[in-house]
Design a protein around this motif. Structure first.
Motif, PDB file in Angstrom:
ATOM      1  N   LYS A  34      -5.146  12.115  -2.609  1.00 42.53           N
ATOM      2  CA  LYS A  34      -4.934  12.615  -1.256  1.00 42.53           C
ATOM      3  C   LYS A  34      -4.742  11.492  -0.240  1.00 42.53           C
ATOM      4  O   LYS A  34      -4.596  11.766   0.957  1.00 42.53           O
ATOM      5  N   LEU A  35      -4.736  10.267  -0.683  1.00 37.85           N
ATOM      6  CA  LEU A  35      -4.612   9.135   0.226  1.00 37.85           C
ATOM      7  C   LEU A  35      -3.313   9.239   1.037  1.00 37.85           C
ATOM      8  O   LEU A  35      -2.220   9.357   0.480  1.00 37.85           O
ATOM      9  N   GLY A  36      -3.457   9.237   2.352  1.00 36.75           N
ATOM     10  CA  GLY A  36      -2.302   9.352   3.235  1.00 36.75           C
ATOM     11  C   GLY A  36      -1.768  10.757   3.370  1.00 36.75           C
ATOM     12  O   GLY A  36      -0.750  10.983   4.037  1.00 36.75           O
ATOM     13  N   MET A  37      -2.455  11.739   2.769  1.00 35.16           N
ATOM     14  CA  MET A  37      -1.949  13.116   2.773  1.00 35.16           C
ATOM     15  C   MET A  37      -2.928  14.104   3.402  1.00 35.16           C
ATOM     16  O   MET A  37      -2.714  15.305   3.327  1.00 35.16           O
ATOM     17  N   TYR A  38      -4.023  13.595   4.020  1.00 36.18           N
ATOM     18  CA  TYR A  38      -4.957  14.528   4.634  1.00 36.18           C
ATOM     19  C   TYR A  38      -4.262  15.229   5.806  1.00 36.18           C
ATOM     20  O   TYR A  38      -3.359  14.684   6.449  1.00 36.18           O
ATOM     21  N   LYS A  39      -4.658  16.463   6.078  1.00 34.03           N
ATOM     22  CA  LYS A  39      -3.978  17.289   7.082  1.00 34.03           C
ATOM     23  C   LYS A  39      -4.740  17.356   8.399  1.00 34.03           C
ATOM     24  O   LYS A  39      -4.152  17.568   9.450  1.00 34.03           O
ATOM     25  N   ASN A 112     -11.961   4.025   6.415  1.00 37.33           N
ATOM     26  CA  ASN A 112     -11.076   3.250   5.550  1.00 37.33           C
ATOM     27  C   ASN A 112     -10.078   4.152   4.843  1.00 37.33           C
ATOM     28  O   ASN A 112      -8.880   3.840   4.755  1.00 37.33           O
ATOM     29  N   PHE A 113     -10.564   5.284   4.315  1.00 35.52           N
ATOM     30  CA  PHE A 113      -9.688   6.242   3.639  1.00 35.52           C
ATOM     31  C   PHE A 113      -8.575   6.724   4.565  1.00 35.52           C
ATOM     32  O   PHE A 113      -7.401   6.772   4.185  1.00 35.52           O
ATOM     33  N   VAL A 114      -8.933   7.050   5.788  1.00 35.32           N
ATOM     34  CA  VAL A 114      -7.962   7.554   6.764  1.00 35.32           C
ATOM     35  C   VAL A 114      -6.867   6.515   7.043  1.00 35.32           C
ATOM     36  O   VAL A 114      -5.692   6.857   7.183  1.00 35.32           O
ATOM     37  N   HIS A 115      -7.264   5.244   7.083  1.00 34.45           N
ATOM     38  CA  HIS A 115      -6.305   4.186   7.405  1.00 34.45           C
ATOM     39  C   HIS A 115      -5.622   3.601   6.170  1.00 34.45           C
ATOM     40  O   HIS A 115      -4.782   2.698   6.306  1.00 34.45           O
ATOM     41  N   GLY A 116      -5.981   4.087   4.992  1.00 32.93           N
ATOM     42  CA  GLY A 116      -5.386   3.555   3.773  1.00 32.93           C
ATOM     43  C   GLY A 116      -5.931   2.204   3.372  1.00 32.93           C
ATOM     44  O   GLY A 116      -5.324   1.483   2.578  1.00 32.93           O
ATOM     45  N   PHE A 117      -7.086   1.843   3.922  1.00 34.41           N
ATOM     46  CA  PHE A 117      -7.739   0.579   3.566  1.00 34.41           C
ATOM     47  C   PHE A 117      -8.564   0.819   2.304  1.00 34.41           C
ATOM     48  O   PHE A 117      -9.486   1.640   2.318  1.00 34.41           O
ATOM     49  N   PRO A 118      -8.268   0.135   1.208  1.00 35.34           N
ATOM     50  CA  PRO A 118      -8.817   0.535  -0.099  1.00 35.34           C
ATOM     51  C   PRO A 118     -10.247   0.058  -0.353  1.00 35.34           C
ATOM     52  O   PRO A 118     -10.529  -0.682  -1.293  1.00 35.34           O
ATOM     53  N   ASP A 139     -15.570   3.559  -7.171  1.00 42.14           N
ATOM     54  CA  ASP A 139     -14.526   3.046  -6.291  1.00 42.14           C
ATOM     55  C   ASP A 139     -13.170   3.442  -6.888  1.00 42.14           C
ATOM     56  O   ASP A 139     -12.702   2.810  -7.838  1.00 42.14           O
ATOM     57  N   PRO A 140     -12.530   4.491  -6.339  1.00 39.60           N
ATOM     58  CA  PRO A 140     -11.265   4.953  -6.927  1.00 39.60           C
ATOM     59  C   PRO A 140     -10.146   3.925  -6.829  1.00 39.60           C
ATOM     60  O   PRO A 140      -9.277   3.869  -7.696  1.00 39.60           O
ATOM     61  N   SER A 141     -10.148   3.114  -5.773  1.00 36.21           N
ATOM     62  CA  SER A 141      -9.058   2.161  -5.568  1.00 36.21           C
ATOM     63  C   SER A 141      -9.006   1.117  -6.673  1.00 36.21           C
ATOM     64  O   SER A 141      -7.926   0.694  -7.086  1.00 36.21           O
TER      65      SER A 141
END
Length: 287
Positions: A34-39, A112-118, A139-141
């Motif tokens: 869902k990274l970068g795809m939250y609504k 971090n998740f919202v900004h795409g910072f891993p 840590d998924p990243s």
């Protein structure tokens, strides 16, 4: 025990630890997808305290998976608690008499998740009569899984972890955070950073308390502290640290328990010096 790291640590069956690992891995992979795809992006306690539908969905997923195996166990998840320190304290108090309680932060590091910072993680712990007996941080990243069982050590990539060997703050890399509570916790933590910074090699503020604590356990950081955290930020990491040979107390040097909100973690060797420096900053006197 395997100090030479020759035999991987393996968990099998439907043990508490196996369930925690399964939940963390499944939730982590879903979160990463869902990274970068939250609504929807909302705030909780402050404009800096973020939550998305991904946080809520991940917690629901973890809760369902745990209750499939252990339907009678209590569950304490960040997204099921009203924002603010008072509500967090009440939530911990409400489960203090539970035989088993799962303590979950579905995304530790939502900003971090919202900004795409891993640098974000899934944190899952199991406490038995208030004592943490299983701790898992994923840590998924980096696809890194940190696992600890009470009395059985702590592991990453299946290999035994141990804390770092620094004996002084001057040689230490330490971590902290910038709390979302801008009125109380942030000013105090900035005060403590100002006091600690001249005495250490450097400070990292990467935005996930759970991962910072996992890094102390793995020897990547010599220490970590922060004002204003909650049980779901700390529970899993607390066991990783102690099972790796480290030390975890509150900012006054008292033993860790689930209600601690101002933790100080270290490799043990720098702990007293770090506590003394924090005390000298004045931050300890204010909490």
């Amino acid at each position: 025990m395997n100090p030479e790291n020759k035999v991987p640590y393996v968990v099998s069956g439907k043990s508490f630890t196996a369930v925690a690992i399964n939940c963390a891995a499944k939730a982590g992979e879903w979160i990463k997808s869902k990274l970068g795809m939250y609504k929807e992006l909302n705030t909780k306690y402050s404009p800096h305290d973020l939550v998305t539908e991904v946080d809520k969905g991940a917690e629901q997923m973890i809760r369902k998976l745990i209750h499939t195996h252990f339907p009678d166990h209590a569950f304490l998840g960040e997204e099921g608690v009203e924002p603010g320190p008072a509500a967090s304290a009440e939530a911990v108090e409400s489960v203090k008499d539970a035989e088993y309680v799962w303590i979950v932060d579905p995304i530790d590091g939502t900003t971090n998740f919202v900004h795409g910072f891993p640098f974000y993680s899934v944190s899952i712990a199991l406490a038995h009569h208030g004592e943490v007996i299983v701790g898992v941080i994923y840590d998924p990243s980096r696809d890194e899984l940190f696992v600890a069982e009470k009395g059985k050590g702590a592991y990453v990539h299946g290999k035994r972890m141990s804390v770092s060997h620094e004996t002084s703050l001057a040689d230490s890399l330490v971590g902290t955070g910038l709390p979302a509570d801008r009125d109380f916790a942030l000013p105090l933590n900035l005060m403590s950073i100002q006091a600690v910074a001249p005495h250490v090699r450097n400070i990292r503020t990467a935005g996930s308390a759970a991962l910072h604590m996992a890094y102390v356990a793995a020897g990547r950081l010599s220490g970590f502290w922060e004002i204003g955290l909650n049980a779901w930020d700390l529970a899993a990491g607390s066991l990783l640290i102690t099972e790796s040979g480290g030390t975890l107390t509150d900012i006054h040097g008292n033993p860790y328990h689930l209600a601690v909100r101002h933790p100080v973690a270290s490799n043990g060797r720098i702990h007293n010096e770090l506590l003394a420096t924090l005390k000298a900053s004045g931050a300890a006197q204010s909490v």
